[in-house]
Design an enzyme around this catalytic site. Structure first.
Site, PDB file in Angstrom:
ATOM      1  N   GLU A 348       0.836  -1.214   0.000  1.00  0.00           N
ATOM      2  CA  GLU A 348       0.000   0.000   0.000  1.00  0.00           C
ATOM      3  C   GLU A 348       0.865   1.257   0.000  1.00  0.00           C
ATOM      4  OE1 GLU A 348      -3.470   0.424   2.393  1.00  0.00           O
ATOM      5  OE2 GLU A 348      -4.012  -1.695   2.244  1.00  0.00           O
ATOM      6  N   ASP A 493       1.463  -8.598   2.848  1.00  0.00           N
ATOM      7  CA  ASP A 493       0.166  -8.621   3.514  1.00  0.00           C
ATOM      8  C   ASP A 493      -0.660  -9.645   2.740  1.00  0.00           C
ATOM      9  OD1 ASP A 493      -2.383  -8.285   4.430  1.00  0.00           O
ATOM     10  OD2 ASP A 493      -2.516  -6.136   4.023  1.00  0.00           O
ATOM     11  N   ASN A 495      -3.483 -11.025   3.792  1.00  0.00           N
ATOM     12  CA  ASN A 495      -4.900 -10.947   4.147  1.00  0.00           C
ATOM     13  C   ASN A 495      -5.471 -12.302   4.549  1.00  0.00           C
ATOM     14  OD1 ASN A 495      -6.057  -8.246   4.051  1.00  0.00           O
ATOM     15  ND2 ASN A 495      -5.368  -8.206   1.918  1.00  0.00           N
TER      16      ASN A 495
END
Length: 610
Positions: A348, A493, A495
Site C-alpha cells: 500500500e 500482507d 490478508n
C-alpha cells in the site's frame, strides 16, 4: 590556435543542470565569472549560461554539431543588445534627471550616446584561441575561458548541480528531516550540507557583530548554526516554533557546484512516545554481514486513509490530523529508518509517497528501492546498498500471468471449470514484486526477495489461494530455472490468518480440493482443486495474535516467509505491547501511522546456502 586532434573525444553520459553564480558572489570570491555548459551525448543541443556586463543572464541552447564561430557570433549579438539596453536605460535616467531639476537641470540634452560596437568574443583553451570551425561539442571544454569584451568567464562543463531540492512540508520535533534531492554530475557523499535554525529574537541580537567563519557560508541575519552538517537533521523540542534552513553545496569529490538554500515552515511538536520507539532499542545498529534484517509493512495508502468512509467508519477513533499524509509520513520515515534494516518490503505505497518521501528518507540511510504500481497504489522493496546490489526484477500481475503465461496453464484449466470463479480471479489487480539481489560481500550469495499484497475481501479465500499458487510458481521459476538454488524471502500482507487455507498451503506445501476456502464465496463460485508447491517455508515471525488492529477487527495478516533450506531466524524484534497498540483505542493513531504493524526479524544464512 587550438583544435581538437583526431576524432571527437568520448563524453561522459551524465545529466547536469545549469545554474549561475551572481556577479556579486564572483566578485566577493575574487574569482573569474562563470560560464556554465551542460552537454550530454543523448541530447542534440548543449546549453550555455552566463551573466553579461549589464547584469542580465543569458541562457542559450545551441546545436552540439554547430561550428563554434556561429555560437560566438550569437553571443556577441546578445552582448551588443545588452550594452545597448544599458546605454538606453542610462540615457533615459539622465533625461529624467534633467527634466526633474536634478543635477543636469538646465543643461542641454547633450549628444546621443555613440552606437555600441560589437564586442570581441573569443573562446580560449589552454591560453590558445579555439578555431571557429571546431564543433560546439568539442569546443566548450571544462577549464576553457570565454572572453566577451573585457570580461572573462571560466567555462564549467557539467558541474555538480542539484536538479531537485525540497524539504518536507510538515516537520516535527524528534523526527528526521530528509530532504528530497536529485544530483547531476555529483554525488551525495561529496556534497556539503549545513543546517540552521531561526534565531529567537534575543539570540539574534546577541550575535550581531560576532566573528564570522570564512570556511562556512554566512547565514542570513536571524539564523544560527545547529552544528549538524549532514544530509538529515532531527529537530529537537528546542526547535519547536522555529523555521529551519538548509544550505547545501553539490560536489563530486573534485569540484563543487552552485550552493542552494531551502527554508522550512515552523517545526511542530511531536506526538510523544510512539509504538515503535521501544522496538528501535533492538535495532540501534545495522546488523552484521552474516545477518539480514528484514521488514514487512503495510503502510496504509493515503488513497484509502483520506476517504470519508475511512474517517467516519473504519477509523473514527483516529484524530483527523493523524490521518493526514504529511503527518503520517513523519512517523513512517522515523519508524523505518530506526529499524536499520537490510531489506524492507512495503505494501500500500502511494507512488508520490515512494518518490517524495520513502526514497529520500531511506536513501539517506543507505537503502535503494524499486516500485511496482498496482492500481491506485503499489509495492516497494528497499535493500541496503552496502550489503546487496540489484541483479534483476521479475514482477508480475497475477491476472495477466495466469491468463497468458504457460507456467500457469494447468492452473488456468482447472479454474476454467468454473467460469464465474475464473472471472472473479481475473478481475483482481493484485501484483507480485520479485527482486533478485546479490551480496556485495560474497558474490556467490544471491537471494530472491518477493513482496505481495493479496486480495483483501473476507470472502475471497479461494482467490487468495489461486494468487498464492501463481506467486509460488513464479517464484520457483525465478529461484530454480533462472537462478538455480536461489534462497527465497517472501514478504507481504496476505490478508489471511493462520487458520486459513492460504496460510496452510504456504506452510505445508499443499491444499486439498475439499478445503472450505474453495467455497469461501458460496457454492456458485466453488472451484475445488488440489494444489502443491515444493518450497519449505516458515513464518519467520511466527503467528502473532495480530498484525492488523482496527476498531472492528484484529488478526494476523502479515508474514515474512523464509526458505528453511537456506535461512534461519536469528531473532524476532518484539511487536508493540497490547497497551501501546490500544493507547488510542486502535490503529492508526497519533503515535502509529498505519492500521498494520511492521514485522521485523534478523535472518541468518545457513552454511549450506549458495
Amino acid at each position: 590556435m587550438w583544435r581538437l586532434p583526431g576524432a571527437r573525444a568520448a563524453l561522459l553520459g551524465i545529466r547536469t543542470a545549469v545554474e549561475q553564480c551572481s556577479r556579486a558572489e564572483a566578485a566577493a570570491a575574487g574569482t573569474m565569472e562563470r560560464a556554465v555548459v551542460r552537454c550530454v551525448p543523448s541530447e542534440p543541443k548543449l546549453s550555455l549560461s552566463f551573466a553579461l556586463a549589464d547584469g542580465s543572464h543569458k541562457n542559450m541552447q545551441r546545436d552540439q554539431s554547430e561550428p563554434l564561430g556561429r555560437a560566438l557570433s550569437r553571443i556577441a549579438t546578445n552582448a551588443l543588445k545588452g550594452h545597448a539596453k544599458a546605454a538606453a536605460k542610462k540615457s533615459k535616467k539622465n533625461r529624467a534627471n534633467a527634466s526633474g531639476g536634478g543635477p543636469c537641470a538646465g543643461a542641454g540634452p547633450g549628444p546621443e550616446p555613440a552606437a555600441a560596437c560589437e564586442p570581441v568574443v573569443k573562446l580560449y583553451y589552454r591560453e590558445e584561441p579555439v578555431a571557429d570551425d571546431v564543433l560546439n561539442v568539442d569546443a566548450w571544454q571544462d577549464g576553457a575561458v570565454l572572453q566577451i569584451g573585457d570580461v572573462k568567464y571560466k567555462v564549467e562543463r557539467n558541474p555538480p548541480t542539484f536538479t531537485e531540492l525540497q524539504l518536507p512540508r510538515y516537520i516535527m520535533a524528534g523526527f528526521p528531516v530528509c530532504p528530497k534531492l536529485s544530483l547531476e554530475f555529483g554525488d551525495h557523499a561529496s556534497s556539503v550540507f549545513r543546517w540552521y535554525r531561526q534565531a529567537r529574537p534575543e539570540a539574534a541580537e546577541s550575535e550581531v557583530g560576532g566573528p564570522s567563519s570564512l570556511s562556512r557560508p554566512p547565514p542570513s541575519p536571524g539564523w544560527t548554526e545547529t552544528g549538524v552538517n549532514e544530509r538529515v537533521y532531527t529537530p529537537s523540542n528546542a526547535d519547536v516554533g522555529l523555521r529551519l534552513k538548509l544550505h547545501c553545496t553539490p560536489g563530486d569529490g573534485q569540484r563543487v557546484g552552485t550552493s542552494r538554500e531551502l527554508e522550512s515552515g515552523p517545526v511542530e511538536a511531536g506526538p510523544g512516545t510512539c509504538t515503535f520507539d521501544h522496538r528501535h532499542l533492538y535495532t540501534k545498529r545495522v546488523s552484521g554481514d552474516e545477518l539480514i534484517r528484514a521488514v514487512s509493512y503495510n503502510l496504509l495508502a493515503d488513497t484509502y486513509a483520506q476517504t470519508e468512509f475511512s474517517r467516519t467508519v473504519l477509523y473514527p477513533y483516529c484524530a483527523p490530523y493523524a490521518l493526514e499524509l504529511d503527518y503520517r509520513q513523519n512517523l513512517i520515515q522515523k519508524e523505518l529508518t530506526g529499524y536499520n534494516a537490510d531489506l524492507i518490503c512495503l505494501q500500500e505505497v502511494d507512488r508520490c509517497v515512494f518518490t517524495d518521501s520513502l526514497v529520500p528518507a531511506l536513501e539517506a540511510f543507505g537503502l535503494e528501492g524499486v516500485f511496482r504500481i498496482k492500481q491506485h497504489e503499489g509495492l516497494a522493496t528497499f535493500y541496503r546498498t552496502s550489503k546487496f546490489r540489484l541483479l534483476s526484477q521479475h514482477d508480475i500481475s497475477f491476472h495477466e500471468a495466469l491468463a497468458s503465461d504457460a507456467l500457469h496453464k494447468e492452473l488456468l484449466e482447472k479454474l476454467g471449470l468454473n467460469p464465474l470463479a475464473q472471472e472473479k480471479v481475473l478481475q483482481r489487480s493484485s501484483v507480485l514484486q520479485v527482486s533478485v539481489l546479490q551480496s556485495t560481500k560474497d558474490s556467490s550469495k544471491k537471494i530472491c526477495v518477493a513482496n505481495t499484497h493479496l486480495y483483501w475481501h473476507p470472502k475471497g479465500g479461494y482467490i487468495r489461494l489461486i494468487q498464492m499458487a501463481v506467486a509460488l510458481a513464479h517464484i520457483r521459476h525465478v529461484s530454480c530455472d533462472l537462478y538455480p538454488g536461489l534462497p527465497v524471502i517472501f514478504c507481504g500482507d496476505f490478508n489471511s490468518t493462520p487458520s486459513t487455507g492460504m496460510y496452510q498451503f504456504a506452510i505445508s506445501g499443499n491444499i486439498s480440493e475439499d478445503h472450505e476456502d474453495w467455497i469461501s464465496n458460496g457454492e456458485e463460485e466453488r472451484c475445488n482443486m488440489s494444489l502443491n508447491h515444493f518450497f519449505k517455508l516458515k513464518s519467520a515471525c511466527g503467528e502473532p495474535a495480530y498484525t492488523n488492529y482496527v476498531g472492528g477487527f484484529h488478526g494476523c495478516l502479515d508474514y515474512i516467509f523464509i526458505d528453511l533450506n537456506a535461512l534461519e531466524v536469528e531473532q524476532v524484534i518484539p511487536l508493540p505491547s497490547h497497551e501501546e497498540v490500544t493507547t488510542h483505542q486502535a490503529l492508526p493513531s497519533v503515535s502509529h501511522p498505519s492500521d498494520h504493524i511492521a514485522l521485523v526479524c534478523d535472518l541468518k544464512w545457513k552454511s549450506m546456502s549458495v
